[in-house]
Each structure stands twice: as structure tokens, then as C-alpha cells.
Design a protein around this motif. Structure first.
Motif, PDB file in Angstrom:
ATOM      1  N   GLU A   1      43.554  -7.698  -1.420  1.00 57.70           N
ATOM      2  CA  GLU A   1      43.368  -6.340  -1.932  1.00 57.70           C
ATOM      3  C   GLU A   1      44.567  -5.867  -2.750  1.00 57.70           C
ATOM      4  O   GLU A   1      45.714  -5.970  -2.323  1.00 57.70           O
ATOM      5  CB  GLU A   1      43.124  -5.384  -0.762  1.00 57.70           C
TER       6      GLU A   1
ATOM      7  N   ARG B   1      39.270  -3.241  -4.550  1.00 61.26           N
ATOM      8  CA  ARG B   1      39.576  -4.191  -5.620  1.00 61.26           C
ATOM      9  C   ARG B   1      40.390  -5.349  -5.053  1.00 61.26           C
ATOM     10  O   ARG B   1      41.393  -5.129  -4.374  1.00 61.26           O
ATOM     11  CB  ARG B   1      40.351  -3.515  -6.752  1.00 61.26           C
TER      12      ARG B   1
ATOM     13  N   THR C   1      40.548  -9.501 -11.353  1.00 58.02           N
ATOM     14  CA  THR C   1      40.162  -8.827 -10.118  1.00 58.02           C
ATOM     15  C   THR C   1      38.645  -8.686 -10.023  1.00 58.02           C
ATOM     16  O   THR C   1      37.931  -8.808 -11.021  1.00 58.02           O
ATOM     17  CB  THR C   1      40.780  -7.407 -10.028  1.00 58.02           C
TER      18      THR C   1
ATOM     19  N   LEU D   1      35.996  -5.804  -8.571  1.00 51.27           N
ATOM     20  CA  LEU D   1      35.871  -4.430  -8.084  1.00 51.27           C
ATOM     21  C   LEU D   1      34.546  -4.275  -7.357  1.00 51.27           C
ATOM     22  O   LEU D   1      33.495  -4.653  -7.876  1.00 51.27           O
ATOM     23  CB  LEU D   1      35.927  -3.447  -9.253  1.00 51.27           C
TER      24      LEU D   1
END
Length: 449
Positions: free
Chosen positions: A242, A247, A313, A315
Motif C-alpha cells: 500500500e 492504492r 500502481t 487503484l
């Protein structure tokens, strides 16, 4: 019976002294037994008991008979009672779900209303119910979490009879002179659970394992222990992945074992939908594929859940279900609020200065008529110094996260975009050295002080 139930209550901290308990009572042997046992323990735990009955309106006179039976039961014990009535079949049809699913959802909805914020909800699931549930999940396809069976405690829902068999329950009722109602739909095999109870389990008991009910109870306990351990490891792994709430780093996700990767994905969605019942194996695989894919890709899941790959990343989010905000026609010298900004078009130079305001200089002669303040739409384009570009391509090139693109305010004439908040101003509409100026004043966060 009392000793067995008391042991379960104590082991799982189901009750606290002086608490209120809503008892779901259909009128069948299981729920009658539960109501009797809890009333026998009422003084010991200083319980405030309310019986709750849900009439599904499926069985006509028989359903009304059950409702009246539960009302009399409440009088017998001196308990409060609440009765809810739903047209379950028509609700199931309208929502495109099975009668079983609709009935279950509505029952727990009623129990929740009756229990309020602090009350416990006691339901009469027993060892046989656990066996049926495990078969249902196995046939549908499940993992360790599904093979945990029915949980003794889930949130404020408690199951004091979970380690008591149906035979023990009926024997208890007979020994204590308790009568109960028989639901005629329990013998209809068109319902999945009934078919498993009436046909599948008896077949297994005859041909393979006569003690299958207790065997699966032990299996569910083993699976619960293993699932709890894996969940703890997954929670630790999620925290390592995280970067901010909801995210995670894609490459860090891929560094963990595949078993933990799947758990990490499910944890990512938990804040948006605590019950991930409809998130299947294929849904999780689709999200995991984003970790190896390109930025800008997304995976859509049930109930509006979405995962978006943004650079390195992923999300986790939930798509907005609200209706789009209406377009705003911008008249001169009037201030309008939209999303997280306020704007005003004026030929007058504003002497006001504040940290939250900035100014965009536009060509007044090209800004004819009343433009519109809105968010992006399919087909939007903006004129740049070396040609026209679609907003879709502009946002991709400028690396604007997919999750934010539909919420960015802009001003446009039709699909011809004048200005995009925080992103770009059209080269065509931007004021030149000799232009008559139309000032676009922008206040962030709807503040002008």
C-alpha cells in the motif's frame, strides 16, 4: 443442550450481560429451540429478547399460521415481538435473483432493523445447515474461505446452535413439550438447499460416510484456522504493497506468492463492499492481470467495483452511481460552483488577490455566446499549437489517472474545449498579445476568501 449452547456462547463471546438480542424465529423446530434456550439463559445473561418473524407471503394460509404461532410464542416467554411482511416472490422477480436469495436478504434486513445499532441477532443455524452450506459452496466452486462453512459469529450475528445437530434439536423440543410448524416448501426439491438436504446428503450417508455432517463440521473448523492464518499474512502483505489508502504497488503485489496476491486484491475492495460474495475467481484474475499490464487499463467487477492500473500502481475504487451533474451555461460576470471549483467569466479585471484564486486570459472576440461548464464527454477535442487532440489522448499523454478523468471540470462550446481545469487551455481561445481580454477567474475548493 443448555450446557452445549452455553459453551458455544462463551467460546465465541456471543453475549454480554444486559445486552439486547433479536431472535429470528420462523416457527420451525430450529428457531423454536433457539428461542427456548435463550429464554432459559435470559436471567443468567440479563437479556432483553425480541422475537422477529418474517412473513415471505409465499405459502398463503400456512404463512399466516406461522406468523400467529410466533406471536403466541412471544406471549408465552414474555418477549417483545416484531413481524415483517414482504412479497418475496415479486421482489425476487423484479431484482432478477432467486426466491432463496431474496428471502435471505430480506430476513437479515428485517433482523438488522429490529436489532438497531447495538443489538445482537441470533439465528438458528445448526450443524446440518453447515453441512448443506459447504456442499452448496463446493458445487458452486470455492476456496478455503468458502469451506469455512457457517461462521459462529459474523459482525453482530450469532449462531448459538451451530454445534448442535438437527436430531438433537428435535429431541430437545420433544423432551420439553415444544411444538413447532412445518414449512411445506422444505420438501420441494426445486430449491438448491432442499435438494442437497433431501437427496445429496442422504446419498453420501448411505454410500460413503454416514457421519458426513460431523466430518464436514471438523473440516470447516480446520479450514477456519488455516484461513485465519492466511488472512493475517495477506493483511501484512497488503500493508507492504500500500502506498496510500486503496492504492498498491503493482510490482510489489507480484513479488508475493499467488495465494497472497488473490487475498491482497480482495482486501483492496473491502472498504467499498465488506461482503465480497459476488467477486469470483475470474474477477480476481482480471485484477491481477492489471499488475502485468499497461497503465490506463481497468477491470470492472460487480456492484460498481473497479480496479485501475495507474503507472506502477493499482487503484481500488467504486464507480459513482449518481447521475451526472447538469451542464452550466456561463453568463458573464456571474460566479458558478461546480465540483471542487468556482468560476466566473468577465471582461473586468478583478483586483482581488487570494491564494485560492487564479486567472486565465481568453480571447474575448472568439468567446462568442455562452460556453458550458461540465466534465468530459466522448468526442471532446481541444485545439493545441500543432493541431487538434482528443481529450482521451491528451489525458493519456499527460498521464492523468483514469480514476480522475471523468471528474475534471472543463469549459466548452459543444465538443470544442476551451479550458480544462489544472490541465490545459486551448491554443485557439487563449488570448494573444493584441487580443481583447476575457478573464476566466477560478477559485479552488469553492472558496473565494
Amino acid at each position: 443442550m443448555l450446557a452445549k449452547v452455553r459453551e458455544t456462547i462463551e467460546k465465541y463471546n456471543m453475549l454480554t450481560k444486559g445486552g439486547s438480542v433479536v431472535v429470528g424465529v420462523s416457527g420451525g423446530a430450529d428457531s423454536v429451540c433457539l428461542a427456548d434456550v435463550l429464554n432459559r439463559l435470559k436471567d443468567e445473561y440479563e437479556l432483553d429478547i425480541t422475537l422477529v418473524h418474517v412473513n415471505h407471503n409465499i405459502r398463503g394460509d400456512e404463512a399466516k399460521r406461522d406468523e400467529n404461532f410466533v406471536r403466541e410464542l412471544a406471549k408465552k416467554y414474555g418477549n417483545k415481538i416484531r413481524v415483517f411482511s414482504y412479497p418475496v416472490e415479486s421482489i425476487a422477480k423484479d431484482e432478477g435473483i432467486t426466491v432463496e436469495e431474496a428471502g435471505r436478504r430480506l430476513r437479515y434486513e428485517a433482523f438488522g432493523i429490529a436489532a438497531g445499532k447495538d443489538g445482537k441477532i441470533a439465528v438458528a443455524h445448526n450443524t446440518n445447515d453447515n453441512c448443506e452450506t459447504m456442499f452448496m459452496r463446493f458445487f458452486r466452486g470455492t476456496g478455503i474461505k468458502g469451506l469455512r462453512g457457517i461462521a459462529p459469529v459474523r459482525d453482530n450475528i450469532i449462531r448459538p446452535l451451530l454445534y448442535v445437530s438437527r436430531d438433537e434439536i428435535e429431541a430437545y423440543c420433544k423432551e420439553n413439550g415444544l411444538s413447532w410448524c412445518t414449512d411445506c416448501t422444505n420438501s420441494i426439491e426445486q430449491y438448491t438447499r432442499n435438494k442437497i438436504r433431501l437427496s445429496v446428503i442422504p446419498l453420501v450417508q448411505r454410500e460413503f460416510n454416514e457421519n458426513i455432517v460431523n466430518t464436514l463440521l471438523r473440516t470447516s473448523q480446520l479450514m477456519s484456522e488455516e484461513d485465519d492464518y492466511i488472512e493475517r499474512q495477506a493483511q501484512k502483505a497488503y500493508k507492504e504493497c500500500e502506498t496510500e489508502p486503496h492504492r498498491i504497488l503493482a510490482d510489489k503485489l507480484l513479488s508475493f506468492d499467488r495465494v497472497l496476491q488473490k487475498r491482497i486484491v480482495r482486501i483492496g475492495f473491502r472498504d467499498f463492499s465488506p461482503d465480497l460474495h459476488d467477486i469470483s475467481f475470474s474477477h480476481v484474475e482480471n485484477v491481477l492481470s492489471l499488475a502485468e499490464g499497461a497503465s490506463g487499463k481497468s477491470a470492472e467487477l460487480p456492484h460498481g467495483l473497479r480496479a485501475v492500473r495507474e503507472h506502477n500502481t493499482i487503484l481500488f475504487c467504486k464507480t459513482a452511481e449518481e447521475e451526472a451533474e447538469p451542464d452550466i451555461l456561463l453568463e458573464r460576470d456571474k460566479k458558478y460552483s461546480f465540483k471542487n471549483i468556482s468560476v466566473m467569466l468577465s471582461e473586468q479585471k478583478n483586483a482581488e488577490k487570494c491564494k485560492k484564486m487564479y486567472t486565465v486570459r481568453l480571447d474575448c472576440d472568439k468567446m462568442e455566446g455562452e460556453p458550458v461548464l461540465r466534465c468530459r464527454r466522448e468526442g471532446d477535442k481541444i485545439r493545441l499549437p500543432f493541431g487538434t487532440k482528443s481529450l482521451k489522448k491528451l489525458f493519456i499523454d499527460d498521464k492523468i489517472p483514469l480514476s480522475k478523468r471523468n471528474a475534471i471540470p472543463l469549459i466548452a462550446y459543444g465538443s470544442d474545449v476551451v479550458w480544462i481545469s489544472g490541465v490545459k487551455t486551448s491554443a485557439y481561445y487563449r488570448a494573444g498579445e493584441n487580443s481583447r481580454i476575457l478573464y476566466l477567474y477560478v477559485w479552488e475548493d469553492n472558496e473565494n476568501d
